[in-house]
Scaffold this motif. Sequence first.
Motif, mmCIF file in Angstrom:
data_model
loop_
_atom_site.group_PDB
_atom_site.id
_atom_site.type_symbol
_atom_site.label_atom_id
_atom_site.label_comp_id
_atom_site.label_asym_id
_atom_site.label_seq_id
_atom_site.Cartn_x
_atom_site.Cartn_y
_atom_site.Cartn_z
ATOM 1 N N THR A 294 50.752 2.658 35.966
ATOM 2 C CA THR A 294 49.478 2.770 36.685
ATOM 3 C C THR A 294 48.440 3.495 35.853
ATOM 4 O OG1 THR A 294 50.709 2.864 38.769
ATOM 5 C CG2 THR A 294 48.424 3.595 38.818
ATOM 6 N N GLU A 295 48.849 4.555 35.171
ATOM 7 C CA GLU A 295 47.932 5.325 34.333
ATOM 8 C C GLU A 295 47.335 4.478 33.218
ATOM 9 O OE1 GLU A 295 48.045 9.271 31.385
ATOM 10 O OE2 GLU A 295 49.812 8.712 32.565
ATOM 11 N N VAL A 296 48.074 3.461 32.788
ATOM 12 C CA VAL A 296 47.621 2.624 31.676
ATOM 13 C C VAL A 296 46.724 1.486 32.161
ATOM 14 C CG1 VAL A 296 48.400 1.218 29.736
ATOM 15 C CG2 VAL A 296 49.758 3.180 30.472
ATOM 16 N N LEU A 297 47.015 0.942 33.338
ATOM 17 C CA LEU A 297 46.302 -0.243 33.806
ATOM 18 C C LEU A 297 44.995 0.068 34.526
ATOM 19 C CD1 LEU A 297 49.210 -2.515 35.115
ATOM 20 C CD2 LEU A 297 48.118 -2.490 32.869
ATOM 21 N N LEU A 298 44.901 1.192 35.207
ATOM 22 C CA LEU A 298 43.699 1.479 35.982
ATOM 23 C C LEU A 298 42.426 1.568 35.134
ATOM 24 C CD1 LEU A 298 44.842 3.979 38.769
ATOM 25 C CD2 LEU A 298 44.326 1.539 38.942
ATOM 26 N N PRO A 299 42.457 2.086 33.898
ATOM 27 C CA PRO A 299 41.219 2.091 33.092
ATOM 28 C C PRO A 299 40.652 0.698 32.816
ATOM 29 C CG PRO A 299 42.786 3.647 32.182
ATOM 30 C CD PRO A 299 43.518 2.876 33.246
ATOM 31 N N LEU A 300 41.473 -0.349 32.989
ATOM 32 C CA LEU A 300 40.961 -1.702 32.760
ATOM 33 C C LEU A 300 39.886 -2.060 33.776
ATOM 34 C CD1 LEU A 300 44.262 -3.668 31.989
ATOM 35 C CD2 LEU A 300 42.734 -2.474 30.412
ATOM 36 N N ALA A 301 39.911 -1.427 34.954
ATOM 37 C CA ALA A 301 38.893 -1.701 35.966
ATOM 38 C C ALA A 301 37.512 -1.292 35.488
ATOM 39 C CB ALA A 301 39.241 -0.971 37.266
ATOM 40 N N GLN A 302 37.463 -0.245 34.670
ATOM 41 C CA GLN A 302 36.186 0.245 34.157
ATOM 42 C C GLN A 302 35.840 -0.333 32.782
ATOM 43 O OE1 GLN A 302 34.204 2.227 36.003
ATOM 44 N NE2 GLN A 302 35.732 2.182 37.646
ATOM 45 N N SER A 303 36.775 -1.056 32.179
ATOM 46 C CA SER A 303 36.531 -1.522 30.814
ATOM 47 C C SER A 303 35.398 -2.535 30.739
ATOM 48 C CB SER A 303 37.815 -2.133 30.231
ATOM 49 O OG SER A 303 38.179 -3.327 30.905
ATOM 50 N N PHE A 304 35.255 -3.379 31.773
ATOM 51 C CA PHE A 304 34.203 -4.380 31.720
ATOM 52 C C PHE A 304 32.833 -3.761 31.996
ATOM 53 C CE2 PHE A 304 37.815 -7.158 31.935
ATOM 54 C CZ PHE A 304 37.435 -8.221 31.129
ATOM 55 N N ILE A 305 32.804 -2.663 32.728
ATOM 56 C CA ILE A 305 31.545 -1.930 32.870
ATOM 57 C C ILE A 305 31.132 -1.372 31.514
ATOM 58 C CG2 ILE A 305 30.484 0.109 33.919
ATOM 59 C CD1 ILE A 305 32.208 -0.408 36.380
ATOM 60 N N ALA A 306 32.100 -0.783 30.801
ATOM 61 C CA ALA A 306 31.815 -0.295 29.450
ATOM 62 C C ALA A 306 31.417 -1.435 28.530
ATOM 63 C CB ALA A 306 33.040 0.438 28.897
ATOM 64 N N LEU A 307 32.067 -2.600 28.684
ATOM 65 C CA LEU A 307 31.716 -3.762 27.872
ATOM 66 C C LEU A 307 30.276 -4.198 28.135
ATOM 67 C CD1 LEU A 307 32.507 -6.024 25.912
ATOM 68 C CD2 LEU A 307 33.347 -7.320 27.885
ATOM 69 N N GLY A 308 29.883 -4.233 29.413
ATOM 70 C CA GLY A 308 28.513 -4.614 29.743
ATOM 71 C C GLY A 308 27.505 -3.654 29.157
ATOM 72 N N LEU A 309 27.784 -2.358 29.213
ATOM 73 C CA LEU A 309 26.881 -1.368 28.632
ATOM 74 C C LEU A 309 26.760 -1.557 27.120
ATOM 75 C CD1 LEU A 309 28.038 1.805 30.607
ATOM 76 C CD2 LEU A 309 25.959 0.480 30.976
ATOM 77 N N SER A 310 27.891 -1.799 26.467
ATOM 78 C CA SER A 310 27.862 -2.004 25.012
ATOM 79 C C SER A 310 27.129 -3.290 24.645
ATOM 80 C CB SER A 310 29.289 -2.042 24.453
ATOM 81 O OG SER A 310 29.929 -0.801 24.626
ATOM 82 N N GLN A 311 27.346 -4.357 25.407
ATOM 83 C CA GLN A 311 26.652 -5.619 25.130
ATOM 84 C C GLN A 311 25.148 -5.468 25.296
ATOM 85 O OE1 GLN A 311 28.715 -8.113 27.945
ATOM 86 N NE2 GLN A 311 30.049 -8.999 26.378
ATOM 87 N N ALA A 312 24.731 -4.768 26.360
ATOM 88 C CA ALA A 312 23.298 -4.560 26.576
ATOM 89 C C ALA A 312 22.697 -3.740 25.451
ATOM 90 C CB ALA A 312 23.075 -3.871 27.921
ATOM 91 N N ALA A 313 23.399 -2.688 25.033
ATOM 92 C CA ALA A 313 22.898 -1.860 23.937
ATOM 93 C C ALA A 313 22.819 -2.660 22.647
ATOM 94 C CB ALA A 313 23.803 -0.642 23.761
ATOM 95 N N ARG A 314 23.845 -3.466 22.371
ATOM 96 C CA ARG A 314 23.835 -4.306 21.163
ATOM 97 C C ARG A 314 22.646 -5.259 21.165
ATOM 98 N NH1 ARG A 314 27.836 -8.966 21.801
ATOM 99 N NH2 ARG A 314 26.152 -9.410 23.281
ATOM 100 N N ASP A 315 22.434 -5.968 22.280
ATOM 101 C CA ASP A 315 21.347 -6.950 22.338
ATOM 102 C C ASP A 315 19.985 -6.288 22.190
ATOM 103 O OD1 ASP A 315 23.300 -8.836 22.737
ATOM 104 O OD2 ASP A 315 23.033 -8.939 24.914
#
Length: 547
Positions: A294-315
Amino acid sequence: MNRKLNSIRLRGLLRSRMGEWNLALFLGGCTLFAAISLLAISGWFISAAALAGLTTTAAYGFDYFRPAALIRLCAIVRTGGRYAERLASHHAALGLLKDLRISLFARVAGRGHSSVTRSSSAMHRLVADIDLLDFFPLRVVAPWFWASLLTAVLLGGCYLLAPLLALTALPGVLLAWLLLPLLAGRHAARLARADVGLAEQRRILLLDNLQMLTPLLLWQRWSARQAVFAGEDQRFSAQRLRQQQWGSLIAAGQQLGLSLSLLGMLWQGGLLVQAGELSLPLLLAAVLGLLGLTEVLLPLAQSFIALGLSQAARDRLNQLTSEPARQTEQGAAALTELRRLSLSGLSARHEGALSGPHQVDLQLKAGDVLLLSGPSGCGKSTLLEVLAGEPLAYSGERLLNGKAYEHWQWRSVIGYLPQQLDIFDMTLAENLRLGQPAATEQQLWAVLEDVALADWARARPAQLNTTLGEYGAQVSGGQARRIALARLLLAQRPLLLLDEPFAGLDAATREQVLAALLRRQASGMLVIVSHQPLELEQAQRLQLTMN
C-alpha cells in the motif's frame, strides 16, 4: 544537461544527471523492499514462533536468531536507505534545477529576449515553472519505478509460495497498480495543468498589489484591488480542491482494489493451509507483504497530478524561449548600424500602476548619453522597459533610424541591465561568458578592469574560476551588479539601457565604471537611470514627473 538545449523534454530531465538519479532509484527501491520485507518477515517470525511454542520439542529446535537478525537488518536498511535516498534524490533534483536555470538563461540571453526576464509572467515561468520540472523524476518516474518493481517482486514471491495465491491477488493488485491510476490519471493531469495557469495569475496579482500597496492606500483603491485578488484566490482554491478530490478518489479506488486482493488471499490461502499446501506463517507473511505494498502504490494516485504540473511547466518554458517568440523579427531588416533613436509623445504604464512616463519626446544619436531622473515611482524603469522592447502597452512613436522597432531585427542591438539581476552558481568566467560565449580570458580581464573588479578577482585563489554561488550569494550586491554589467558589456550592444548601475558603489569606483562605460559606448548610445549624482556636462538629461 546541454546548455545549448533547444527545448525541454521531460524524458531528457533524467539524462542530465543519470548516475545520480540511478543511485536515488536504487536506494529508494532498497528502502521500500526493506519496509515490505520487514512486515513479511515479522509476520512469519511471530506466527512461526507462536506455533513452535505450542510444542516443547519444536520450541527447542526453532531458530530465533537468524529471523531476528533479518528483521533488524530490514529495519536498519529501511531507516538508513530512506535518509540516503532523500539525500541522493534531492541532490540530483537541485543539480537538475541548476542546469535548467543556466540553460534557459543562456538561451534567453543569446536570443536577446530582454522582455523574458523582466515581465512578471515571464519571471514566474523562469522561477516557479522550473521548480515544477523536478516533479517528473521525483514524483512520476520514481514512484512508478518502485511500484512496478516491488509489485512484480511480491507477485513473484506469492507465485513461488503457491501459484493460486498469486492469481487470486492479481486482479485487485492490477486495479490498484495500473488500471485506476492510468484511467483516472489523464483527467488528474488536465486539472493540474489548469492549476498552473491559475497559480500564475494569482501570484502575479498578489505581488503587483503588494508592490503598489502604499499608492493604492493613498488613492483609496486598495479595497477594490483586494476584492479582485479575493475572487482570483477563490478560483484557485476551487481548482485546487477539485484536484485534491480527484486524487483522493483514485486513492480510495486503489485501497478498494488492495482490499479485494487481501480478501482473496485470505480466502484462497485458508484453503491452501487446510490442504497442507501452504503453512500459516508463510500465508501471514504474504498478507503482510501485500499490506506493505500500500505504501508503494498510493503515491501513484498523485503521480499524474505531478505529471500534469511538469507538462504545463515544460510547455510554458518552451513557449517562452522557442523560435516563434521571435516572430516579430521575421522578415525584418537587419539593423547593422544604430544612428538614431527617437521617441515622440510616448506614454506607457504597467497594468494597475498609478503613474508612468507620459508624453515623452526624445532624440538620441550615436555617441549620446542620456541621464534619466525623477522621483521614485514616476516611471523611469518603465521607460527603460519600453526602450528595451518589452511587451508593454504604450502610445506614441518609438523609432530606430527613423523606422519603428518592428521594421528592424533589433534584439541584438539593445542591451538592458535591470534592477533585478541574474547571477548563477557557476564560475566568474562562466557567468561572464553568458554574454559572449567566445570571449577570451584577456577580454574577461579587460571587462573586469572596466567594472573595477579585476583586483578583487586576482585576489581570489581561483581567480576567474571563482564560484559565485546561487543568485550570487558569494559576492556582495555591488559586485553582483558589476558582474552583470560586465557580462552586458561583453555582448557589445550599440544601445545600453542601465537601471541603477552604480548602486552600492563608492564615489571612486563609480567614477571608474562610468569612465569605462563612456569609453566603450563612445560610438553607441548610453541611457542611465541613477539616484547617484553624475557629473556629465555633455549628457542629455530627462526629468520625469509624477502624473
